[in-house]
Design a protein around this motif. Structure first.
Motif, short mmCIF file in Angstrom:
data_model
loop_
_atom_site.label_atom_id
_atom_site.label_comp_id
_atom_site.label_asym_id
_atom_site.label_seq_id
_atom_site.Cartn_x
_atom_site.Cartn_y
_atom_site.Cartn_z
N VAL A 124 47.08 24.48 50.26
CA VAL A 124 46.22 25.66 50.27
C VAL A 124 45.80 25.93 48.84
O VAL A 124 46.59 25.79 47.92
CB VAL A 124 46.96 26.89 50.84
N GLY A 125 44.54 26.29 48.64
CA GLY A 125 44.08 26.62 47.30
C GLY A 125 43.50 28.02 47.27
O GLY A 125 42.87 28.47 48.23
N TRP A 126 43.77 28.70 46.20
CA TRP A 126 43.18 30.01 45.96
C TRP A 126 42.28 29.90 44.75
O TRP A 126 42.63 29.27 43.76
CB TRP A 126 44.23 31.06 45.64
N HIS A 127 41.13 30.52 44.83
CA HIS A 127 40.21 30.55 43.69
C HIS A 127 40.17 31.97 43.15
O HIS A 127 39.94 32.91 43.89
CB HIS A 127 38.82 30.08 44.11
N ILE A 128 40.40 32.07 41.88
CA ILE A 128 40.40 33.37 41.22
C ILE A 128 39.17 33.46 40.32
O ILE A 128 38.90 32.54 39.55
CB ILE A 128 41.68 33.57 40.39
N GLU A 129 38.45 34.55 40.45
CA GLU A 129 37.29 34.77 39.59
C GLU A 129 37.63 35.83 38.57
O GLU A 129 38.25 36.84 38.90
CB GLU A 129 36.10 35.26 40.43
N LEU A 130 37.23 35.59 37.33
CA LEU A 130 37.39 36.57 36.26
C LEU A 130 36.03 36.78 35.62
O LEU A 130 35.35 35.82 35.27
CB LEU A 130 38.36 36.06 35.19
N GLU A 131 35.63 38.03 35.49
CA GLU A 131 34.39 38.37 34.80
C GLU A 131 34.70 39.37 33.72
O GLU A 131 35.59 40.22 33.88
CB GLU A 131 33.37 38.95 35.79
N PHE A 132 33.95 39.30 32.62
CA PHE A 132 34.20 40.15 31.47
C PHE A 132 32.93 40.90 31.07
O PHE A 132 31.83 40.36 31.17
CB PHE A 132 34.67 39.32 30.27
N ARG A 133 33.13 42.13 30.61
CA ARG A 133 32.08 42.92 29.96
C ARG A 133 32.64 43.32 28.60
O ARG A 133 33.78 43.79 28.52
CB ARG A 133 31.75 44.17 30.77
N GLU A 134 31.83 43.14 27.57
CA GLU A 134 32.34 43.40 26.23
C GLU A 134 31.32 44.14 25.38
O GLU A 134 30.12 43.99 25.56
CB GLU A 134 32.66 42.07 25.52
N ASP A 135 31.84 44.93 24.46
CA ASP A 135 31.04 45.44 23.36
C ASP A 135 31.85 45.19 22.09
O ASP A 135 32.80 44.41 22.12
CB ASP A 135 30.66 46.91 23.56
N GLU A 136 31.50 45.83 21.01
CA GLU A 136 32.16 45.55 19.73
C GLU A 136 33.63 45.96 19.73
O GLU A 136 34.42 45.42 18.97
CB GLU A 136 31.43 46.26 18.57
N GLN A 137 34.00 46.92 20.55
CA GLN A 137 35.36 47.47 20.50
C GLN A 137 36.18 47.23 21.77
O GLN A 137 37.40 47.32 21.71
CB GLN A 137 35.31 48.99 20.26
N HIS A 138 35.53 46.99 22.90
CA HIS A 138 36.24 46.96 24.18
C HIS A 138 35.91 45.71 24.99
O HIS A 138 34.78 45.23 24.94
CB HIS A 138 35.89 48.19 25.02
N THR A 139 36.89 45.27 25.77
CA THR A 139 36.68 44.20 26.74
C THR A 139 37.23 44.67 28.08
O THR A 139 38.36 45.15 28.15
CB THR A 139 37.39 42.90 26.33
N GLU A 140 36.41 44.59 29.10
CA GLU A 140 36.82 44.91 30.47
C GLU A 140 36.82 43.62 31.26
O GLU A 140 35.89 42.82 31.17
CB GLU A 140 35.83 45.88 31.11
N ALA A 141 37.88 43.41 32.04
CA ALA A 141 37.97 42.23 32.91
C ALA A 141 38.09 42.69 34.35
O ALA A 141 38.75 43.69 34.64
CB ALA A 141 39.18 41.38 32.54
N VAL A 142 37.44 41.96 35.24
CA VAL A 142 37.59 42.17 36.68
C VAL A 142 38.06 40.84 37.25
O VAL A 142 37.43 39.79 37.01
CB VAL A 142 36.28 42.60 37.34
N ALA A 143 39.17 40.88 37.98
CA ALA A 143 39.71 39.68 38.62
C ALA A 143 39.60 39.85 40.13
O ALA A 143 39.78 40.94 40.67
CB ALA A 143 41.18 39.48 38.23
N LEU A 144 39.30 38.74 40.80
CA LEU A 144 39.15 38.75 42.25
C LEU A 144 39.76 37.46 42.79
O LEU A 144 39.49 36.37 42.28
CB LEU A 144 37.67 38.83 42.64
N VAL A 145 40.59 37.61 43.81
CA VAL A 145 41.10 36.43 44.53
C VAL A 145 40.83 36.65 46.02
O VAL A 145 41.03 37.74 46.55
CB VAL A 145 42.62 36.19 44.26
N ARG A 146 40.33 35.62 46.66
CA ARG A 146 40.08 35.64 48.10
C ARG A 146 41.16 34.81 48.76
O ARG A 146 41.31 33.62 48.47
CB ARG A 146 38.71 35.06 48.42
N LEU A 147 41.91 35.44 49.67
CA LEU A 147 43.02 34.78 50.33
C LEU A 147 42.56 34.13 51.63
O LEU A 147 41.54 34.55 52.21
CB LEU A 147 44.13 35.80 50.61
#
Length: 91
Positions: A6-29
């Motif tokens: 079985v394989g799981w695929h995890i997606e990570l997306e980032f939003r950044e500015d000069e001071q901050h980084t936001e990450a969103v992770a998603l896994v579909r089971l």
């Protein structure tokens, strides 16, 4: 003996500015469930800009939250299947 792969695929997306980084992770089971989490990193104003480091920190925090949600989900499924309260699952 038959083995199932079985394989799981995890997606990570980032939003950044000069001071901050936001990450969103998603896994579909395989059961159709989607588990989503967020992570954040902030650069101190005296630190040099290193976007990769911010991504690593924010990504790790989002993945850690995914892990905790998966443990909670598994714990609930164990309890549901057994009809009793199981021991906590530790990381």
């Amino acid at each position: 003996m038959m083995h199932t792969t079985v394989g799981w695929h995890i997606e990570l997306e980032f939003r950044e500015d000069e001071q901050h980084t936001e990450a969103v992770a998603l896994v579909r089971l395989p059961d159709g469930t989607e588990v989503r989490a967020h992570g954040h990193a902030a650069r101190h104003h005296t630190d040099s800009p290193q976007p990769r480091v911010g991504e690593e920190i924010a990504g790790a925090r989002a993945l850690n939250e995914i892990a905790m949600q998966l443990l909670t989900k598994a714990h609930g499924e164990i309890d549901s299947a057994s009809g009793r309260t199981s021991h906590p699952i530790n990381v």
